[in-house]
Design a protein around this motif. Structure first.
Motif, PDB file in Angstrom:
ATOM      1  N   ARG A  14       0.811  -1.218   0.000  1.00 42.80           N
ATOM      2  CA  ARG A  14       0.000   0.000   0.000  1.00 42.80           C
ATOM      3  C   ARG A  14       0.850   1.277   0.000  1.00 42.80           C
ATOM      4  O   ARG A  14       0.596   2.210  -0.767  1.00 42.80           O
ATOM      5  CB  ARG A  14      -0.955   0.022   1.202  1.00 42.80           C
ATOM      6  N   GLN A  15       1.851   1.345   0.875  1.00 43.81           N
ATOM      7  CA  GLN A  15       2.660   2.561   0.973  1.00 43.81           C
ATOM      8  C   GLN A  15       3.375   2.848  -0.342  1.00 43.81           C
ATOM      9  O   GLN A  15       3.414   3.997  -0.809  1.00 43.81           O
ATOM     10  CB  GLN A  15       3.680   2.411   2.107  1.00 43.81           C
ATOM     11  N   HIS A  16       3.940   1.808  -0.959  1.00 47.07           N
ATOM     12  CA  HIS A  16       4.612   1.973  -2.254  1.00 47.07           C
ATOM     13  C   HIS A  16       3.620   2.438  -3.314  1.00 47.07           C
ATOM     14  O   HIS A  16       3.918   3.346  -4.099  1.00 47.07           O
ATOM     15  CB  HIS A  16       5.252   0.644  -2.661  1.00 47.07           C
ATOM     16  N   TYR A  18       0.790   4.039  -2.932  1.00 44.55           N
ATOM     17  CA  TYR A  18       0.399   5.430  -2.692  1.00 44.55           C
ATOM     18  C   TYR A  18       1.494   6.375  -3.184  1.00 44.55           C
ATOM     19  O   TYR A  18       1.203   7.424  -3.772  1.00 44.55           O
ATOM     20  CB  TYR A  18       0.130   5.658  -1.206  1.00 44.55           C
ATOM     21  N   ALA A 103       5.363   7.292   8.048  1.00 45.49           N
ATOM     22  CA  ALA A 103       5.116   6.655   6.753  1.00 45.49           C
ATOM     23  C   ALA A 103       4.656   7.685   5.732  1.00 45.49           C
ATOM     24  O   ALA A 103       5.060   7.651   4.565  1.00 45.49           O
ATOM     25  CB  ALA A 103       4.065   5.555   6.900  1.00 45.49           C
ATOM     26  N   MET A 104       3.823   8.631   6.177  1.00 45.35           N
ATOM     27  CA  MET A 104       3.312   9.671   5.287  1.00 45.35           C
ATOM     28  C   MET A 104       4.463  10.537   4.763  1.00 45.35           C
ATOM     29  O   MET A 104       4.533  10.842   3.577  1.00 45.35           O
ATOM     30  CB  MET A 104       2.294  10.519   6.042  1.00 45.35           C
ATOM     31  N   ASP A 107       6.682   8.932   2.153  1.00 40.13           N
ATOM     32  CA  ASP A 107       6.119   8.886   0.811  1.00 40.13           C
ATOM     33  C   ASP A 107       5.960  10.270   0.191  1.00 40.13           C
ATOM     34  O   ASP A 107       5.399  10.412  -0.882  1.00 40.13           O
ATOM     35  CB  ASP A 107       4.749   8.196   0.827  1.00 40.13           C
TER      36      ASP A 107
END
Length: 293
Positions: A14-16, A18, A103-104, A107
């Motif tokens: 998910r993080q990648h 996004y 995490a935000m 990214d």
């Protein structure tokens, strides 16, 4: 069991995903929509036919984002003229951010880069973002674009020339020193000190809700800063897309957010967010009220 495995595998990506969508779209809400679309497609797919789930999801998110960009162009939405890219903002109060905030920020990408990316064609943006920022091979990107590998290389090369020179100073403490000096000079009404903190060709882009107003040159930007300085507007240190910025409150309510690009000890670009709808969204994310409500 299969759906549980898929959901777990998706969360790992998910993080990648996004990050890919945000760099493609410059919009947090549209990036989230693209990621959700990828999950819906994965959950309905025959996974036995997918060799690499991560690569498959990246391709889906890239194609969904590309279609969104092309749709913008078709509707005449030249985004850089209408709005600034959505920022990622956390207050920089010296405390440790929670895992979600870390995490935000991981990214995030500089707003200066997003502004330039917004001026590329959808195909150029896809080629540059996937290859230069995520190391996706040109052969795979060419398939997404229905082009040859050589043509895709040329797209990325053209984009790279536009992006060149947009690397900001990476030391946040050094950025903060310059930004603090800028606001101290503005509060004192000291034009000479203000101009000294600015690159001669500095660009300020301000979004007040009715389009982008652009100011160019150190003298113009310095004069604007003095005009807007006010004792009741309090600046709070913030990280805006991982770089030094400020959240400005008026009587305790969020009035605006400003992002700064610092290169070689001088401010080269400023993005000022004061559009009521966007300030309301940012205020909610920071646990504040909006001054524009």
């Amino acid at each position: 069991m299969q759906q549980e495995w898929l959901a777990e595998r998706f969360e790992q990506e998910r993080q990648h995903l996004y990050g890919v969508a945000y760099r493609m779209l410059g919009s947090t809400s549209e990036a989230e929509d693209a990621v959700q679309d990828a999950w819906l497609r994965l959950s309905r797919s025959e996974t036995d036919e997918i060799d690499n789930v991560g690569a498959w999801l990246t391709t889906v998110v890239a194609r969904v984002s590309l279609n969104m960009l092309r749709s913008r162009k078709t509707r005449g939405e030249v985004s850089i003229e209408d709005r600034l890219p959505d920022p990622t903002v956390v207050l920089d109060d010296g405390t440790t951010q929670d895992p979600a905030e870390r995490a935000m920020l991981a990214d995030s990408v500089s707003l200066a880069l997003l502004v330039v990316l917004d001026q590329l064609s959808p195909d150029e943006r896809l080629a540059f973002v996937l290859h230069d920022l995520f190391a996706v091979p040109f052969d795979e990107i060419a398939t997404m674009l229905d082009r040859s590998s050589d043509s895709t290389r040329q797209l990325a090369s053209r984009a790279r020339r536009r992006v060149r020179g947009r690397t900001p100073q990476s030391d946040v403490a050094a950025q903060r020193e310059v930004v603090d000096a800028f606001f101290a000079a503005a509060q004192d009404g000291d034009l000479d000190r203000l101009i000294g903190a600015l690159h001669p060709d500095v660009v300020l882009r301000a979004d007040l809700g009715s389009g982008i107003t652009t100011y160019r040159g150190a003298a113009k930007v310095a004069g604007n800063a003095v005009m807007y300085a006010h004792a009741d507007r309090v600046t709070h240190a913030a990280l805006v897309n991982g770089a030094a910025g400020v959240a400005i409150t008026f009587h305790g309510k969020l009035f605006s957010v400003m992002a700064f690009t610092v290169v070689d000890g001088r401010i080269t670009e400023i993005e000022a967010y004061a559009a009521p709808a966007q300030v309301a969204k940012l205020a909610a994310s920071l646990g504040l009220e909006s001054a524009h409500a």
